[in-house]
Design an enzyme around this catalytic site. Structure first.
Site, PDB file in Angstrom:
ATOM      1  N   ASN A  90       2.500  -2.557 -17.585  1.00 53.50           N
ATOM      2  CA  ASN A  90       2.688  -2.459 -15.984  1.00 53.50           C
ATOM      3  C   ASN A  90       1.413  -2.239 -15.441  1.00 53.50           C
ATOM      4  OD1 ASN A  90       3.658  -1.741 -13.585  1.00 53.50           O
ATOM      5  ND2 ASN A  90       5.128  -0.256 -14.088  1.00 53.50           N
ATOM      6  N   GLU A  91       0.769  -3.593 -15.455  1.00 50.35           N
ATOM      7  CA  GLU A  91      -0.787  -3.450 -15.043  1.00 50.35           C
ATOM      8  C   GLU A  91      -0.966  -3.009 -13.509  1.00 50.35           C
ATOM      9  OE1 GLU A  91      -2.076  -7.427 -16.067  1.00 50.35           O
ATOM     10  OE2 GLU A  91      -1.897  -6.962 -18.399  1.00 50.35           O
ATOM     11  N   LYS A  92       0.232  -3.573 -12.822  1.00 51.38           N
ATOM     12  CA  LYS A  92      -0.031  -3.188 -11.238  1.00 51.38           C
ATOM     13  C   LYS A  92      -0.125  -1.447 -11.238  1.00 51.38           C
ATOM     14  CE  LYS A  92       3.441  -3.963  -8.350  1.00 51.38           C
ATOM     15  NZ  LYS A  92       4.007  -4.547  -7.089  1.00 51.38           N
ATOM     16  N   ALA A  93       0.831  -0.886 -11.839  1.00 54.56           N
ATOM     17  CA  ALA A  93       1.178   0.733 -11.560  1.00 54.56           C
ATOM     18  C   ALA A  93      -0.119   1.174 -12.121  1.00 54.56           C
ATOM     19  CB  ALA A  93       2.047   1.136 -12.557  1.00 54.56           C
ATOM     20  N   ILE A  94      -0.715   0.949 -13.198  1.00 61.50           N
ATOM     21  CA  ILE A  94      -1.998   1.144 -13.895  1.00 61.50           C
ATOM     22  C   ILE A  94      -3.344   1.111 -12.908  1.00 61.50           C
ATOM     23  CG2 ILE A  94      -3.902   1.036 -15.720  1.00 61.50           C
ATOM     24  CD1 ILE A  94      -1.317   0.606 -17.726  1.00 61.50           C
ATOM     25  N   GLY A 103       0.878  -1.277   0.071  1.00 59.87           N
ATOM     26  CA  GLY A 103       0.021   0.101  -0.058  1.00 59.87           C
ATOM     27  C   GLY A 103       0.860   1.237  -0.122  1.00 59.87           C
ATOM     28  N   TYR A 104       2.243   1.078   0.157  1.00 61.73           N
ATOM     29  CA  TYR A 104       3.244   2.299   0.188  1.00 61.73           C
ATOM     30  C   TYR A 104       3.009   3.262  -1.023  1.00 61.73           C
ATOM     31  CZ  TYR A 104       4.756   0.159   4.525  1.00 61.73           C
ATOM     32  OH  TYR A 104       4.750  -0.425   5.749  1.00 61.73           O
ATOM     33  N   TYR A 156      -2.733   3.718 -10.161  1.00 65.24           N
ATOM     34  CA  TYR A 156      -3.517   5.138 -10.598  1.00 65.24           C
ATOM     35  C   TYR A 156      -4.770   5.134 -10.802  1.00 65.24           C
ATOM     36  CZ  TYR A 156       1.882   5.315 -11.714  1.00 65.24           C
ATOM     37  OH  TYR A 156       3.188   5.251 -11.296  1.00 65.24           O
ATOM     38  N   LYS A 199      -7.159   3.524  -9.432  1.00 66.09           N
ATOM     39  CA  LYS A 199      -7.615   3.528  -8.034  1.00 66.09           C
ATOM     40  C   LYS A 199      -7.862   4.871  -7.484  1.00 66.09           C
ATOM     41  CE  LYS A 199      -5.454   1.331  -5.100  1.00 66.09           C
ATOM     42  NZ  LYS A 199      -4.620   0.415  -4.239  1.00 66.09           N
TER      43      LYS A 199
HETATM   44  C1  LIG Z   1       3.993   0.401  -9.228  1.00 65.06           C
HETATM   45  C2  LIG Z   1       4.443   0.769  -7.705  1.00 65.06           C
HETATM   46  C3  LIG Z   1       4.907   2.180  -7.225  1.00 65.06           C
HETATM   47  C4  LIG Z   1       3.255   0.355  -6.734  1.00 65.06           C
HETATM   48  O1  LIG Z   1       3.147   0.552  -5.473  1.00 65.06           O
HETATM   49  P1  LIG Z   1       3.130  -0.814  -4.394  1.00 65.06           P
HETATM   50  O2  LIG Z   1       3.486  -0.052  -3.155  1.00 65.06           O
HETATM   51  O3  LIG Z   1       3.855  -1.697  -4.668  1.00 65.06           O
HETATM   52  O4  LIG Z   1       1.567  -0.906  -4.609  1.00 65.06           O
HETATM   53  P2  LIG Z   1       0.361  -0.761  -3.578  1.00 65.06           P
HETATM   54  O5  LIG Z   1       0.544  -1.944  -2.629  1.00 65.06           O
HETATM   55  O6  LIG Z   1       0.182   0.620  -3.274  1.00 65.06           O
HETATM   56  O7  LIG Z   1      -0.846  -1.114  -4.647  1.00 65.06           O
HETATM   57  C5  LIG Z   1      -0.716  -2.309  -5.412  1.00 65.06           C
HETATM   58  C6  LIG Z   1      -2.176  -2.361  -6.000  1.00 65.06           C
HETATM   59  O8  LIG Z   1      -1.871  -3.358  -7.111  1.00 65.06           O
HETATM   60  C7  LIG Z   1      -2.479  -4.504  -7.443  1.00 65.06           C
HETATM   61  N1  LIG Z   1      -1.773  -5.525  -7.966  1.00 65.06           N
HETATM   62  C8  LIG Z   1      -0.540  -6.110  -7.634  1.00 65.06           C
HETATM   63  N2  LIG Z   1      -0.131  -6.856  -8.713  1.00 65.06           N
HETATM   64  C9  LIG Z   1      -0.774  -6.483  -9.763  1.00 65.06           C
HETATM   65  C10 LIG Z   1      -0.826  -6.972 -11.053  1.00 65.06           C
HETATM   66  N3  LIG Z   1      -0.153  -7.558 -11.629  1.00 65.06           N
HETATM   67  N4  LIG Z   1      -1.840  -6.293 -11.844  1.00 65.06           N
HETATM   68  C11 LIG Z   1      -2.820  -5.518 -11.521  1.00 65.06           C
HETATM   69  N5  LIG Z   1      -3.094  -5.022 -10.199  1.00 65.06           N
HETATM   70  C12 LIG Z   1      -1.932  -5.675  -9.495  1.00 65.06           C
HETATM   71  C13 LIG Z   1      -2.565  -4.935  -5.881  1.00 65.06           C
HETATM   72  O9  LIG Z   1      -3.803  -5.978  -5.627  1.00 65.06           O
HETATM   73  C14 LIG Z   1      -2.993  -3.565  -5.122  1.00 65.06           C
HETATM   74  O10 LIG Z   1      -4.268  -3.163  -5.406  1.00 65.06           O
HETATM   75  P3  LIG Z   1      -5.327  -3.009  -4.406  1.00 65.06           P
HETATM   76  O11 LIG Z   1      -4.814  -2.047  -3.482  1.00 65.06           O
HETATM   77  O12 LIG Z   1      -6.582  -2.511  -5.139  1.00 65.06           O
HETATM   78  O13 LIG Z   1      -5.626  -4.701  -3.754  1.00 65.06           O
HETATM   79  C15 LIG Z   1       5.379  -0.238  -7.148  1.00 65.06           C
HETATM   80  O14 LIG Z   1       5.006  -1.537  -7.168  1.00 65.06           O
HETATM   81  C16 LIG Z   1       6.844   0.011  -7.994  1.00 65.06           C
HETATM   82  O15 LIG Z   1       7.572   0.962  -7.574  1.00 65.06           O
HETATM   83  N6  LIG Z   1       7.174  -0.640  -9.020  1.00 65.06           N
HETATM   84  C17 LIG Z   1       8.197  -0.643  -9.613  1.00 65.06           C
HETATM   85  C18 LIG Z   1       8.540   0.643 -10.503  1.00 65.06           C
HETATM   86  C19 LIG Z   1       7.159   1.187 -11.313  1.00 65.06           C
HETATM   87  O16 LIG Z   1       6.651   0.310 -11.859  1.00 65.06           O
HETATM   88  N7  LIG Z   1       6.680   2.289 -11.164  1.00 65.06           N
HETATM   89  C20 LIG Z   1       5.923   2.899 -11.787  1.00 65.06           C
HETATM   90  C21 LIG Z   1       6.486   3.357 -13.037  1.00 65.06           C
HETATM   91  S1  LIG Z   1       4.981   4.377 -13.966  1.00 65.06           S
END
Ligand SMILES: CC(C)(COP(=O)(O)OP(=O)(O)OC[C@H]1O[C@@H](n2cnc3c(N)ncnc32)[C@H](O)[C@@H]1OP(=O)(O)O)[C@@H](O)C(=O)NCCC(=O)NCCS
Length: 150
Positions: free
Chosen positions: A106-110, A76-77, A113, A115
């Site tokens: 980068n589905e996690k980052a999207i 969550g950070y 954002y 959210k």
């Molecule tokens: C992207 C990043 C900033 C996110 O920060 P984080 O602290 O890891 O993410 P959070 O814990 O706040 O949130 C993760 C969310 O993504 C979801 N998630 C995790 N993996 C996922 C995936 N593969 N696809 C989609 N969603 C995903 C989690 O369920 C969570 O969502 P929720 O709160 O609705 O359950 C971090 O992972 C990061 O620094 N990654 C490497 C560098 C990067 O990608 N930077 C962004 C460049 S634009």
């Protein structure tokens, strides 16, 4: 420097083609001036886990974020830090828009954002060559009147 040169972080973020050496790294930090705000992301005990930067121009900021400490991801950070930065942009700096670029894969980052209220505004097709192929870049943004403090 360690995070900026990490292969996985380089893969997920827009970086120059060559890794940074010490003098290039110092040049980057020297560029930080009134147009770029660079925040460290720290835990309550002061441990540094990442960085967030804002490039400011004409009431718009372009945001970049990395949770460099991989053990601290998915807790969550990243979402919390981005939320604090948005609050700062809209309610302290009185900006009109915050935008960012993110690789389409980068589905996690999207997810993070979207959210927080960022909208996909467009796609730069095959904009960057990486690991043997061209990648699409998603342009995302959020306007001040779309941001709600909770
Ligand atoms: C992207 C990043 C900033 C996110 O920060 P984080 O602290 O890891 O993410 P959070 O814990 O706040 O949130 C993760 C969310 O993504 C979801 N998630 C995790 N993996 C996922 C995936 N593969 N696809 C989609 N969603 C995903 C989690 O369920 C969570 O969502 P929720 O709160 O609705 O359950 C971090 O992972 C990061 O620094 N990654 C490497 C560098 C990067 O990608 N930077 C962004 C460049 S634009």
């Amino acid at each position: 420097m360690e995070w900026m040169n990490d292969p996985e972080i380089r893969h997920l973020t827009l970086r120059e083609e060559l890794p940074l050496n010490r003098s290039k790294g110092e040049e980057f930090f020297e560029k930080i001036n009134k147009d770029m705000i660079f925040f460290g992301i720290c835990l309550n005990d002061g441990k540094s886990i990442g960085a967030l930067n804002l490039m400011l121009q004409l009431k718009n900021a372009t945001l970049g974020i990395t949770i460099g400490d991989k053990a601290q991801r998915n807790k969550g950070y990243g979402t919390e830090a981005t939320k604090i930065a948005l609050d700062y942009c809209f309610n302290t700096l009185n900006l009109h828009r915050v935008g960012l670029w993110v690789f389409e894969f980068n589905e996690k980052a999207i997810h993070c954002y979207e959210k927080l209220g960022f909208k996909k505004e467009g796609i730069s097709r095959e904009a960057v060559y990486k690991n043997g192929g061209y990648c699409n870049i998603v342009n995302m943004g959020i306007l001040k009147d779309e941001w709600h403090r909770d």
